[in-house]
Design a protein around this motif. Structure first.
Motif, PDB file in Angstrom:
ATOM      1  N   TRP A 168       0.953  -1.319   0.170  1.00 40.44           N
ATOM      2  CA  TRP A 168      -0.129  -0.448   0.120  1.00 40.44           C
ATOM      3  C   TRP A 168       1.126   1.142   0.063  1.00 40.44           C
ATOM      4  N   GLN A 196       3.950   1.222  -2.744  1.00 37.53           N
ATOM      5  CA  GLN A 196       3.709   1.728  -4.120  1.00 37.53           C
ATOM      6  C   GLN A 196       2.514   2.526  -4.446  1.00 37.53           C
ATOM      7  N   LYS A 197       1.147   2.061  -3.608  1.00 37.79           N
ATOM      8  CA  LYS A 197      -0.314   2.695  -3.686  1.00 37.79           C
ATOM      9  C   LYS A 197      -0.298   4.571  -3.558  1.00 37.79           C
ATOM     10  N   HIS A 227       2.690   5.631  -5.912  1.00 43.15           N
ATOM     11  CA  HIS A 227       2.159   6.804  -7.190  1.00 43.15           C
ATOM     12  C   HIS A 227       1.155   7.713  -6.827  1.00 43.15           C
TER      13      HIS A 227
END
Lengths: 230, 230
Positions: free
Chosen positions: B101, B104-105, B108
């Protein structure tokens, strides 16, 4: 029964299907269109991304990386010498480095652009980003994949499998990305013969069969997609 | 001696610095500007991304995820009940889910846009993408972070630490992202009090000290950045 929320052209879902195949597990597949942001799916995994695996007993495992680690921890030893994550720490580093390479680098430089522009945008409503493909991104992906094909060829030229002498998560991660791109007809197979031969070996494994049978409404894969002698 | 190739505003490098701090390890830090694509660095790690850790003995471990797993495998047991990846498979899934989470999330949707637009583009030559920041992306990041703050608050409201009753990789992953954004003054601390209190606890750990001393040429952090009572 193990349930897998997936999408046929989500490469990370394909990785998990290959992984489960290697473990001899046939999951119940539920197709999830993540751009619909379905409420029940978001409750299961607030990130709202495929793949999400639901283990018998109810443990929810989201994401290609966590799923692979979870299976190695709970069932890896049962695979014996075919274990997909090797024993020693340095070899595990190499497998995980290459998983990151394919799950993230290859995905963001190649697969995500092709699948989003050529497929998802067809089905998505305009207010969620649907519409005609941006051909500039498609062209960039088609250029970028050539470097990746040469890197796969370089790895497969010096080792039996991508991360070493054993089939590992790394081979499944690479093959999952390539199989999505191949479905769309965008793999330049002439770029690297060693990469092609490595892929032919992965593609002929029993775990690969369910992927080769994938069809999407209104979208047929290219002729070589399911051909083992492409 | 352990060597870490890092960048002060790379959140994945910050995660590894926090991790090493929790293990009581002070690495030799080498600052790497990945956009320069330095040949020696690309030989070390062909992906050309920070962080890359070189273990005493020469094993090269690239990437936040592989580094965290490698340290848990080789030194995790030595941390005893302070181990950063819990023992049982279901708890490990939760830690790894949250690491994805944040690594990456959150990266980004928030950190990457802010750091690239507000910092990297200043230093990069124009032909490699340097230039003025795209304010639309900065604004999108500032909107997106609010959802993440509420999610951190939700997690920290129901548990002692983000993934459960123990400090884990998940807390370090979240704090690493937030600390980069905080350096740039873009964390809306008023959004969620529980999230702020959780961050204050992580920030006061000894492992955090080296991050708070970070400075970049021509770029000072905001006043609250190093303040433990922000």
């Amino acid at each position: 029964m193990i349930t897998l929320y997936h999408h046929p052209l989500c490469p990370h879902s394909r990785f998990v299907r290959l992984l489960l195949g290697e473990y001899g597990i046939t999951p119940e597949l539920i197709e999830e269109k993540t751009y619909e942001r379905r409420r029940e799916f978001l409750i299961l995994d607030p990130a709202g991304q495929t793949p999400v695996l639901v283990e018998q007993g109810g443990i929810v495992v989201p994401g290609a990386g966590p799923i692979a680690e979870y299976f190695d921890e709970t069932r890896g030893l049962a695979l014996g010498r075919h274990r997909l994550l090797p024993e020693d720490p340095a070899s595990r580093v190499e497998v995980r480095r290459l998983c990151d390479w394919f799950h993230q680098k290859f995905f963001h430089e190649v697969t995500n652009w092709l699948v989003t522009e050529k497929v998802y945008k067809r089905y998505m409503p305009r207010e969620r980003g649907g519409g005609a493909p941006e051909m500039e991104l498609v062209r960039a992906a088609r250029t970028n994949i050539r470097t990746h094909m040469r890197y796969i060829g370089y790895l497969a030229g010096g080792r039996k499998w991508l991360a070493g002498e054993q089939l590992s998560h790394a081979d499944l991660a690479a093959a999952a990305q390539l199989s999505c791109v191949d479905f769309l007809g965008d793999v330049p197979w002439e770029e690297n013969e060693t990469a092609k031969l490595w892929y032919a070996r992965v593609k002929s494994r029993p775990a690969f069969r369910s992927l080769l049978a994938d069809r999407l409404p209104g979208l047929s894969p290219t002729a070589v997609y399911a051909d083992l002698d492409f």
